[in-house]
Design an enzyme around this catalytic site. Structure first.
Site, PDB file in Angstrom:
ATOM      1  N   TRP A 122      -6.671  12.046   3.243  1.00  0.00           N
ATOM      2  CA  TRP A 122      -6.295  12.530   1.716  1.00  0.00           C
ATOM      3  C   TRP A 122      -5.074  12.180   1.238  1.00  0.00           C
ATOM      4  CZ3 TRP A 122      -8.631  17.831   0.136  1.00  0.00           C
ATOM      5  CH2 TRP A 122      -9.834  18.013   0.710  1.00  0.00           C
ATOM      6  N   VAL A 155       1.263   3.455   2.033  1.00  0.00           N
ATOM      7  CA  VAL A 155       1.914   3.906   3.256  1.00  0.00           C
ATOM      8  C   VAL A 155       2.795   2.832   3.738  1.00  0.00           C
ATOM      9  CG1 VAL A 155       1.736   4.498   5.965  1.00  0.00           C
ATOM     10  CG2 VAL A 155       0.099   5.426   4.388  1.00  0.00           C
ATOM     11  N   GLY A 178       0.917  -1.102  -0.116  1.00  0.00           N
ATOM     12  CA  GLY A 178      -0.091  -0.118  -0.083  1.00  0.00           C
ATOM     13  C   GLY A 178       0.838   1.137  -0.053  1.00  0.00           C
ATOM     14  N   TYR A 197     -17.155   3.269   4.805  1.00  0.00           N
ATOM     15  CA  TYR A 197     -15.796   3.308   4.936  1.00  0.00           C
ATOM     16  C   TYR A 197     -15.467   3.830   6.530  1.00  0.00           C
ATOM     17  CZ  TYR A 197     -10.860   4.854   4.575  1.00  0.00           C
ATOM     18  OH  TYR A 197      -9.559   5.054   4.704  1.00  0.00           O
ATOM     19  N   TYR A 217      -3.803   2.615  11.569  1.00  0.00           N
ATOM     20  CA  TYR A 217      -4.150   4.024  10.975  1.00  0.00           C
ATOM     21  C   TYR A 217      -5.781   4.049  10.894  1.00  0.00           C
ATOM     22  CZ  TYR A 217       0.469   4.178   9.889  1.00  0.00           C
ATOM     23  OH  TYR A 217       1.973   4.218   9.763  1.00  0.00           O
ATOM     24  N   THR A 266      -9.250   7.232   9.760  1.00  0.00           N
ATOM     25  CA  THR A 266      -9.577   8.199   8.816  1.00  0.00           C
ATOM     26  C   THR A 266     -10.380   9.374   9.466  1.00  0.00           C
ATOM     27  OG1 THR A 266     -10.783   8.535   6.998  1.00  0.00           O
ATOM     28  CG2 THR A 266     -11.379   6.874   8.486  1.00  0.00           C
ATOM     29  N   ASP A 267     -10.027  10.501   8.680  1.00  0.00           N
ATOM     30  CA  ASP A 267     -11.104  11.719   8.888  1.00  0.00           C
ATOM     31  C   ASP A 267     -12.437  11.553   8.688  1.00  0.00           C
ATOM     32  OD1 ASP A 267     -10.042  11.338   6.432  1.00  0.00           O
ATOM     33  OD2 ASP A 267     -10.541  13.304   5.674  1.00  0.00           O
ATOM     34  N   LEU A 301      -6.419  -9.875   5.781  1.00  0.00           N
ATOM     35  CA  LEU A 301      -7.113  -9.703   7.014  1.00  0.00           C
ATOM     36  C   LEU A 301      -8.583  -9.757   6.956  1.00  0.00           C
ATOM     37  CD1 LEU A 301      -5.442  -5.991   7.687  1.00  0.00           C
ATOM     38  CD2 LEU A 301      -5.082  -8.380   8.717  1.00  0.00           C
ATOM     39  N   THR A 338      -9.549   0.578   1.322  1.00  0.00           N
ATOM     40  CA  THR A 338      -9.460   1.950   1.251  1.00  0.00           C
ATOM     41  C   THR A 338     -10.300   2.501   0.279  1.00  0.00           C
ATOM     42  OG1 THR A 338      -7.765   1.831  -0.117  1.00  0.00           O
ATOM     43  CG2 THR A 338      -7.115   2.232   2.183  1.00  0.00           C
TER      44      THR A 338
END
Ligand SMILES: NC(=O)c1ccc[n+]([C@@H]2O[C@H](COP(=O)([O-])OP(=O)(O)OC[C@H]3O[C@@H](n4cnc5c(N)ncnc54)[C@H](OP(=O)(O)O)[C@@H]3O)[C@@H](O)[C@H]2O)c1
Length: 268
Positions: free
Chosen positions: A145, A12, A10, A120, A94, A96-97, A33, A57
């Site tokens: 983002w 990241v 990915g 999501y 991680y 998310t916003d 996963l 994602t």
């Protein structure tokens, strides 16, 4: 220190594998996963730190694949957390916003109440809850983002369409974050033994239109439009700005998102 990384391919995960060096790096084929092999693999590897950079994602597709998104982003982090707890390991994860509904006028702090608008976001919130509920040592990094020179992201989409007239949403506010920024600061935070929930984004804010303008320059033929003119399967928050004050207290000043974008360009 033995580190186990998920999502090595990915945006990241790719950066993290290069930064972490001696790491057990897994991808979908070695650790799925959505499957039931998670606990077994962790028990065998016995890591001191688990960094979960894998995730479902695809924000719009998640509306039609709610169960799969929930398994990967909601249930699997809970299993990782249970195993981290057994081992006394740290789980870095991680989020998310998009756990927020966007109704707040200002930037979101870590303690603001989440209310996701889409599948999501809901799956990510479930992952956060399970990790916190497990009692394991954890560092949940909320970000937004995400882009890089590889993978699927807004930056590459804009580059691919450079030279064409483009209509870009100008009423969703957030903070573009490069995968390298995330990976660098993740490693720094592990070194500082940070724990809890932390917003990890550069400083400043913009809209998708502002981001596109910065990527393509003043000459690009860009038209700002409202979200209503660009309907998508998933609803998105109008404001998903994350306040990085807590991260700055731990890491020192964080660069403006434009500087981060310049760094990505220079590395091309
Ligand atoms: N991208 C964003 O804009 C954004 C925004 C906010 C937060 N985040 C969070 O930041 C983290 C990193 O995101 P990213 O941008 O690096 O994501 P990414 O580029 O989409 O990478 C996600 C990785 O997860 C892997 N994956 C997906 N389903 C899997 C499964 N069932 N089992 C194992 N691996 C699986 C993918 O494998 P394949 O390569 O095989 O597909 C991919 O390598 C995620 O937790 C994400 O939720 C991202």
């Amino acid at each position: 220190m033995r580190v186990l990384l998920t999502g090595r391919n990915g945006q990241v995960g790719w950066e993290l594998e290069r930064l972490l060096g001696d790491v057990i790096a897994t991808d979908r084929s070695s650790l799925d996963l959505s499957g039931d092999g998670i606990a077994g693999l962790i028990r065998e590897a016995k890591p001191a730190v688990i960094v979960n950079a894998a995730a479902y994602t695809a924000v719009d597709k998640a509306e039609a694949e709610k169960d799969l998104a929930m398994r990967v982003n909601g249930v699997a982090p809970g299993v990782l957390a249970e195993e981290a707890k057994r081992l006394g390991a740290l789980l870095v994860h991680y989020s998310t916003d998009y756990v927020f509904d966007g109704e707040k006028p200002g930037a979101y702090g870590e303690d603001d109440a989440p209310r996701p608008l889409n599948a999501y976001g809901a799956s990510n919130l479930e992952g956060e809850k399970r990790i916190r509920g497990s009692g394991c040592r954890h560092l949940i990094l909320r970000t937004s983002w995400v882009y890089a020179l590889r993978g699927h992201n807004f930056y590459l989409t804009m580059k691919k369409n450079a030279g064409r007239p483009l209509r870009v949403v100008d009423d969703q506010h957030g903070v573009p974050t490069s995968s390298r920024f995330l990976a660098n600061h993740t490693v720094a935070l592990i070194g500082k033994r940070a724990e809890g929930v932390l917003n990890l984004v550069p400083s400043g804010e913009t809209t998708w239109y502002g981001f596109a303008r910065e990527i393509l320059g003043p000459e690009a033929d860009l038209t700002p439009i409202a979200s209503a003119e660009y309907p998508t399967p998933a609803r998105r928050p109008r404001n998903s700005r994350l306040d990085n004050a807590r991260a700055r207290r731990l890491l020192g000043p964080l660069p403006d998102w434009r500087e981060v974008l310049d760094d990505v360009r220079k590395s091309a």
